[in-house]
Design a protein around this motif. Structure first.
Motif, PDB file in Angstrom:
ATOM      1  N   SER A  44      39.260  57.121  72.570  1.00  0.00           N
ATOM      2  CA  SER A  44      39.619  57.287  71.362  1.00  0.00           C
ATOM      3  C   SER A  44      40.553  56.517  71.891  1.00  0.00           C
ATOM      4  O   SER A  44      41.393  56.741  72.717  1.00  0.00           O
ATOM      5  N   VAL A  45      41.163  55.444  71.547  1.00  0.00           N
ATOM      6  CA  VAL A  45      43.550  55.160  71.955  1.00  0.00           C
ATOM      7  C   VAL A  45      44.063  55.473  70.804  1.00  0.00           C
ATOM      8  O   VAL A  45      43.684  55.517  68.851  1.00  0.00           O
ATOM      9  N   PRO A  46      44.931  56.095  70.948  1.00  0.00           N
ATOM     10  CA  PRO A  46      45.889  56.950  69.875  1.00  0.00           C
ATOM     11  C   PRO A  46      46.781  55.446  68.934  1.00  0.00           C
ATOM     12  O   PRO A  46      46.677  54.249  69.857  1.00  0.00           O
ATOM     13  N   ARG A  47      46.500  55.362  67.797  1.00  0.00           N
ATOM     14  CA  ARG A  47      47.231  54.594  67.460  1.00  0.00           C
ATOM     15  C   ARG A  47      49.322  54.045  67.841  1.00  0.00           C
ATOM     16  O   ARG A  47      48.990  52.943  67.781  1.00  0.00           O
ATOM     17  N   ASP A  48      49.856  54.724  68.102  1.00  0.00           N
ATOM     18  CA  ASP A  48      50.695  54.386  69.071  1.00  0.00           C
ATOM     19  C   ASP A  48      50.708  53.963  70.402  1.00  0.00           C
ATOM     20  O   ASP A  48      52.000  53.280  70.545  1.00  0.00           O
ATOM     21  N   GLY A  49      49.297  53.612  70.292  1.00  0.00           N
ATOM     22  CA  GLY A  49      49.516  53.431  71.685  1.00  0.00           C
ATOM     23  C   GLY A  49      50.217  54.051  72.860  1.00  0.00           C
ATOM     24  O   GLY A  49      50.710  53.587  73.925  1.00  0.00           O
ATOM     25  N   SER A  50      50.539  55.178  72.963  1.00  0.00           N
ATOM     26  CA  SER A  50      51.076  55.863  73.801  1.00  0.00           C
ATOM     27  C   SER A  50      51.183  56.166  74.973  1.00  0.00           C
ATOM     28  O   SER A  50      51.072  56.972  76.433  1.00  0.00           O
ATOM     29  N   SER A  51      49.357  56.465  75.193  1.00  0.00           N
ATOM     30  CA  SER A  51      48.999  56.889  76.176  1.00  0.00           C
ATOM     31  C   SER A  51      47.039  55.665  76.356  1.00  0.00           C
ATOM     32  O   SER A  51      46.366  54.848  75.777  1.00  0.00           O
ATOM     33  N   ASP A  81      35.793  43.286  74.613  1.00  0.00           N
ATOM     34  CA  ASP A  81      34.437  42.901  74.040  1.00  0.00           C
ATOM     35  C   ASP A  81      33.777  44.390  75.781  1.00  0.00           C
ATOM     36  O   ASP A  81      33.723  44.999  76.195  1.00  0.00           O
ATOM     37  N   VAL A  82      32.381  43.486  75.087  1.00  0.00           N
ATOM     38  CA  VAL A  82      31.012  44.546  75.692  1.00  0.00           C
ATOM     39  C   VAL A  82      31.392  45.382  78.041  1.00  0.00           C
ATOM     40  O   VAL A  82      31.629  43.550  78.074  1.00  0.00           O
ATOM     41  N   VAL A  83      31.463  46.038  78.415  1.00  0.00           N
ATOM     42  CA  VAL A  83      31.516  45.990  79.579  1.00  0.00           C
ATOM     43  C   VAL A  83      30.732  46.804  80.126  1.00  0.00           C
ATOM     44  O   VAL A  83      30.066  47.760  80.111  1.00  0.00           O
ATOM     45  N   PRO A 123      33.232  48.495  72.703  1.00  0.00           N
ATOM     46  CA  PRO A 123      34.063  48.864  72.388  1.00  0.00           C
ATOM     47  C   PRO A 123      34.089  48.655  70.319  1.00  0.00           C
ATOM     48  O   PRO A 123      32.925  48.475  69.670  1.00  0.00           O
ATOM     49  N   PHE A 124      34.669  49.678  69.893  1.00  0.00           N
ATOM     50  CA  PHE A 124      34.630  49.792  68.311  1.00  0.00           C
ATOM     51  C   PHE A 124      36.393  49.915  67.807  1.00  0.00           C
ATOM     52  O   PHE A 124      37.131  50.202  68.496  1.00  0.00           O
ATOM     53  N   PHE A 125      36.657  49.547  66.341  1.00  0.00           N
ATOM     54  CA  PHE A 125      37.631  49.473  65.630  1.00  0.00           C
ATOM     55  C   PHE A 125      37.444  49.997  64.457  1.00  0.00           C
ATOM     56  O   PHE A 125      36.630  50.067  63.747  1.00  0.00           O
ATOM     57  N   ALA A 147      35.537  53.765  72.372  1.00  0.00           N
ATOM     58  CA  ALA A 147      34.616  53.077  73.422  1.00  0.00           C
ATOM     59  C   ALA A 147      33.719  53.412  73.697  1.00  0.00           C
ATOM     60  O   ALA A 147      34.440  54.741  73.555  1.00  0.00           O
ATOM     61  N   VAL A 148      32.532  53.649  72.632  1.00  0.00           N
ATOM     62  CA  VAL A 148      31.360  54.252  73.340  1.00  0.00           C
ATOM     63  C   VAL A 148      31.087  53.840  74.554  1.00  0.00           C
ATOM     64  O   VAL A 148      30.100  52.908  74.946  1.00  0.00           O
ATOM     65  N   VAL A 149      30.864  54.370  75.528  1.00  0.00           N
ATOM     66  CA  VAL A 149      30.388  53.888  76.762  1.00  0.00           C
ATOM     67  C   VAL A 149      28.913  55.515  77.089  1.00  0.00           C
ATOM     68  O   VAL A 149      28.976  55.781  77.236  1.00  0.00           O
ATOM     69  N   THR A 150      27.620  54.768  77.748  1.00  0.00           N
ATOM     70  CA  THR A 150      26.822  55.235  77.951  1.00  0.00           C
ATOM     71  C   THR A 150      25.788  54.623  79.678  1.00  0.00           C
ATOM     72  O   THR A 150      26.769  53.803  80.429  1.00  0.00           O
TER      73      THR A 150
END
Length: 430
Positions: A91-98, A130-132, A150-152, A165-168
């Protein structure tokens, strides 16, 4: 370096055509093989990506958020066996700090990818939205494929609406091995096809060039025949001319001998042209019913005997053949008997018999055939006495062209040579 003969140049051209055919086939086959290998490589990866995408999409559908908009993975843990294939949620912090942080990772995964590779795939998916899918190596060195989706968050606020994002991870040892087998099979098949194409090109070029080789062979044979047969009369003409210039002999005798040599050379040239036309197929057979007995009698009447004796015993015989060619064959047999069928200074005694089955037998009372000559008697440059000539070879060709034969042996009565010309008999006269 010896210059190549025309036939040698044609054979060299054939080798070049074969090589060009093989090269062209090789380029085409290699191109198709490369495209097939690439297509197979793309196909199995796309199939694997679709399968992995189903897993990540299912996992994303199980992600929820609590009242404080924090990611909740309990439904994912309870519903999906996240250990195989291993699923990692970032997950990505909402504030984009990391950058992305791990919200969930299996405790005992069946396959462990390098953490840096997994994080890099997640970051790339989040950044591209997008998917990678990338190929990497597991911790133990096995080949693996990473798939990140990715998910939102529903309200999509903060961090440009990106939420993680979910990575398998999936091991690709088996599909890679299958792909390599396919590539080796295609490579081996291409090698076999290149060899087959070279062989086919060699055969096709041979068939295409064979007429040219035949024509060149006939041309070389004709030139050899002409040079061989005309050498002696030309030398005799030169000798006569030198004798006449010195005044050592009577001019009338010189002219008479010159006329005989000219007639002989005319006959040689006529025989050479006839043989060339027959061998090249320019002169075709004009078959028609003809009286063989009358034709033989006409040939005998038109041939100068010059003190020799020619006896004809003919039965009424009809054959279907080319009159001009048969006339030449009979004349050649008679001329051979008159020239070689007697001892020097002794008149020839020639007997000709025509029977109803289309057989013409020519016998003489000469010395006969030398031992070992019969097998090669009808080759060019051979005759009954071992001298050179084309008459018997032309007679043999005429016989075989009509479906008949020409054989030689010892005469039954006079002890000389015996030639038997057999032609297919025509319908009997009513």
């Amino acid at each position: 370096m010896r210059p190549l003969t025309p036939s040698g140049r044609v054979r060299r051209l054939r080798r070049r055509i074969t090589a060009l055919f093989a090269l062209t086939s090789a380029v085409g086959l290699v191109t198709m093989a490369v495209l097939a290998v690439r297509s197979d490589d793309t196909r199995w990866r796309e199939q694997l990506d679709r399968s992995m995408n189903l897993g990540t999409t299912q996992a994303i559908s199980l992600l929820t958020y609590d009242a404080e908009d924090r990611l909740d993975t309990r439904d994912l843990v309870e519903t999906v066996d996240a250990g195989c294939p291993p699923l990692t949620v970032f997950s990505v912090p909402r504030d984009g700090s990391s950058g992305p942080v791990v919200d969930f990772a299996p405790e005992r995964p069946c396959l462990t990818a390098r953490p840096g590779d997994v994080r890099a795939a997640a970051e790339d998916a989040v950044r591209r939205e997008d998917v990678v899918a990338v190929d990497r190596r597991a911790v133990d060195g096995r080949p693996v494929r990473l798939f990140a989706e990715p998910f939102f968050a529903p309200d999509a606020e903060g961090a440009d609406g990106r939420d993680g994002a979910v990575v398998t991870v999936y091991e690709t040892t088996a599909p890679l091995a299958e792909h390599r087998r396919t590539a080796w099979l295609l490579t081996g098949g291409c090698a076999v096809l290149v060899l087959l194409s070279a062989a086919v090109g060699h055969v096709l070029s041979g068939r295409a060039i064979r007429p040219a080789l035949t024509v060149l062979g006939q041309q070389e044979s004709f030139l050899a025949d002409a040079a061989h047969d005309l050498r002696t009369p030309v030398a005799s003409l030169r000798m006569l001319a030198e004798t006449a210039l010195r005044g050592d002999t009577d001019s009338t005798d010189v002219l008479r001998r010159t006329m005989r040599l000219a007639d002989g050379m005319g006959g040689l040239v006529d025989g050479l042209l006839t043989r060339a036309r027959l061998m090249s197929g320019v002169q075709s057979l004009a078959r028609e019913p003809l009286r063989l007995d009358q034709l033989v009698e006409t040939v005998v009447a038109d041939t100068p005997a010059e003190g020799h004796r020619v006896t004809v015993r003919a039965e009424e015989t009809v054959v279907v053949a080319d009159p001009e060619l048969v006339r030449r064959a009979v004349a050649n047999l008679l001329g051979n008997a008159l020239a070689h069928g007697h001892e020097p200074g002794v008149p020839a005694d020639v007997r000709i018999e025509v029977t109803r089955d289309g057989t013409v037998t020519v016998e003489d009372a000469g010395p006969g055939l030398p031992p070992g000559v019969a097998d090669a008697l009808f080759e060019r440059f051979r005759s009954g006495s071992g001298s050179t000539g084309l008459g018997l070879s032309i007679a043999s060709w005429v016989a075989h062209a009509h479906g008949g034969s020409l054989s030689a042996g010892r005469a039954e009565h006079a002890g000389g040579a015996r030639f038997v010309l057999r032609l297919p008999a025509g319908p009997a006269r009513q």
